[in-house]
Design an enzyme around this catalytic site. Structure first.
Site, short mmCIF file in Angstrom:
data_model
loop_
_atom_site.label_atom_id
_atom_site.label_comp_id
_atom_site.label_asym_id
_atom_site.label_seq_id
_atom_site.Cartn_x
_atom_site.Cartn_y
_atom_site.Cartn_z
N CYS A 4 0.84 -1.20 0.00
CA CYS A 4 0.00 0.00 0.00
C CYS A 4 0.88 1.25 0.00
CB CYS A 4 -0.91 -0.02 1.22
SG CYS A 4 -1.82 1.50 1.45
N CYS A 7 0.45 3.43 3.12
CA CYS A 7 1.13 2.87 4.30
C CYS A 7 2.64 3.14 4.21
CB CYS A 7 0.85 1.38 4.41
SG CYS A 7 -0.78 0.99 5.11
N ASP A 30 -1.40 16.36 -2.09
CA ASP A 30 -1.58 15.44 -3.22
C ASP A 30 -0.50 15.73 -4.27
OD1 ASP A 30 -4.25 13.66 -4.36
OD2 ASP A 30 -2.74 14.32 -5.82
N HIS A 46 -4.49 1.03 8.50
CA HIS A 46 -4.90 0.72 7.12
C HIS A 46 -6.37 0.32 7.09
CE1 HIS A 46 -4.51 -0.49 2.90
NE2 HIS A 46 -5.43 -1.38 3.24
N ASN A 87 -13.60 9.10 -2.59
CA ASN A 87 -13.97 8.15 -3.64
C ASN A 87 -13.97 6.76 -3.03
OD1 ASN A 87 -13.98 10.21 -5.60
ND2 ASN A 87 -11.77 10.01 -5.91
N GLY A 93 -14.48 5.70 -8.32
CA GLY A 93 -13.23 6.24 -8.88
C GLY A 93 -12.04 6.16 -7.94
N HIS A 98 -6.40 2.78 0.17
CA HIS A 98 -6.20 3.14 1.58
C HIS A 98 -7.08 4.37 1.77
CE1 HIS A 98 -3.38 3.64 5.26
NE2 HIS A 98 -4.28 4.60 5.35
N HIS A 100 -8.89 7.62 2.05
CA HIS A 100 -8.33 8.98 2.08
C HIS A 100 -9.41 9.99 1.77
CE1 HIS A 100 -7.75 7.22 -1.91
NE2 HIS A 100 -7.95 8.43 -2.41
P1 AMP Z 1 -8.25 8.37 -5.50
O1 AMP Z 1 -8.39 8.44 -7.00
O2 AMP Z 1 -9.41 8.94 -4.75
O3 AMP Z 1 -7.85 6.99 -5.03
O4 AMP Z 1 -7.06 9.36 -5.14
C1 AMP Z 1 -5.73 8.98 -5.05
C2 AMP Z 1 -4.93 10.25 -4.96
O5 AMP Z 1 -3.64 9.94 -4.48
C3 AMP Z 1 -4.74 10.95 -6.33
O6 AMP Z 1 -5.26 12.28 -6.24
C4 AMP Z 1 -3.22 10.95 -6.52
O7 AMP Z 1 -2.74 12.13 -7.13
C5 AMP Z 1 -2.71 10.81 -5.09
N1 AMP Z 1 -1.40 10.21 -4.94
C6 AMP Z 1 -0.96 9.04 -5.47
N2 AMP Z 1 0.30 8.79 -5.09
C7 AMP Z 1 0.68 9.82 -4.29
C8 AMP Z 1 1.88 10.16 -3.59
N3 AMP Z 1 2.96 9.38 -3.62
N4 AMP Z 1 1.90 11.32 -2.88
C9 AMP Z 1 0.82 12.12 -2.86
N5 AMP Z 1 -0.34 11.86 -3.47
C10 AMP Z 1 -0.41 10.74 -4.20
ZN ZN Z 2 -2.45 1.35 3.60
#
Ligand code: AMP
Ligand code: ZN
Length: 114
Positions: A4, A7, A30, A46, A87, A93, A98, A100
């Site tokens: 993950c 994580c 982000d 998690h 989401n 989507g 994990h 968020h």
């Molecule tokens: P979701 O589509 O709701 O699962 O959102 C996942 C979010 O995680 C997206 O907006 C990505 O830009 C963000 N994301 C993915 N990897 C990272 C990372 N290493 N650091 C910061 N944000 C990330």
């Molecule tokens: Zn996780």
């Protein structure tokens, strides 16, 4: 959760631009922002998605909202407002499995889904 990415961010194995941290919650910017301010808030425990919440998890979810307000006050956008998005699952989507909370601010969001 070994594979993950969030994580790994919590453990410091992947770098992040941290905005807030305590023993239960981490907030970081982000990597691909959809607004001038785009912060992700995650529980350190998690939980894969909203669909995986268990009895007792409501405490951490409630706390995440109070941290959102704390950040909004500190960063000065509490008056103008903000949008919080979670989401969940394929149709929702969700890409990172994990739980968020997307905290978006710094522009007006015209795209009204509901
Ligand atoms: P979701 O589509 O709701 O699962 O959102 C996942 C979010 O995680 C997206 O907006 C990505 O830009 C963000 N994301 C993915 N990897 C990272 C990372 N290493 N650091 C910061 N944000 C990330
Ligand atoms: Zn996780």
């Amino acid at each position: 959760m070994e594979d993950c990415i969030f994580c790994k961010i919590i453990k410091g194995e992947i770098p992040s631009d941290k905005v807030y941290e305590d023993d239960e919650i981490l907030a970081f910017k982000d990597i691909n922002p959809a607004a001038p301010i785009h912060i992700l808030l995650i529980p350190k425990k998690h939980i894969s998605s909203l669909a995986d919440l268990k009895d007792g998890d409501e405490k951490i979810i409630g706390k995440i909202y109070t941290i959102i307000n704390k950040i909004a006050k500190e960063q000065g956008f509490i008056e103008n407002g903000y949008r919080v998005i979670v989401n969940c699952g394929k149709d929702g989507g969700q890409e990172v499995m994990h739980l968020h909370f997307h905290l978006l601010a710094g522009r007006q969001f015209g795209e009204k889904i509901i």
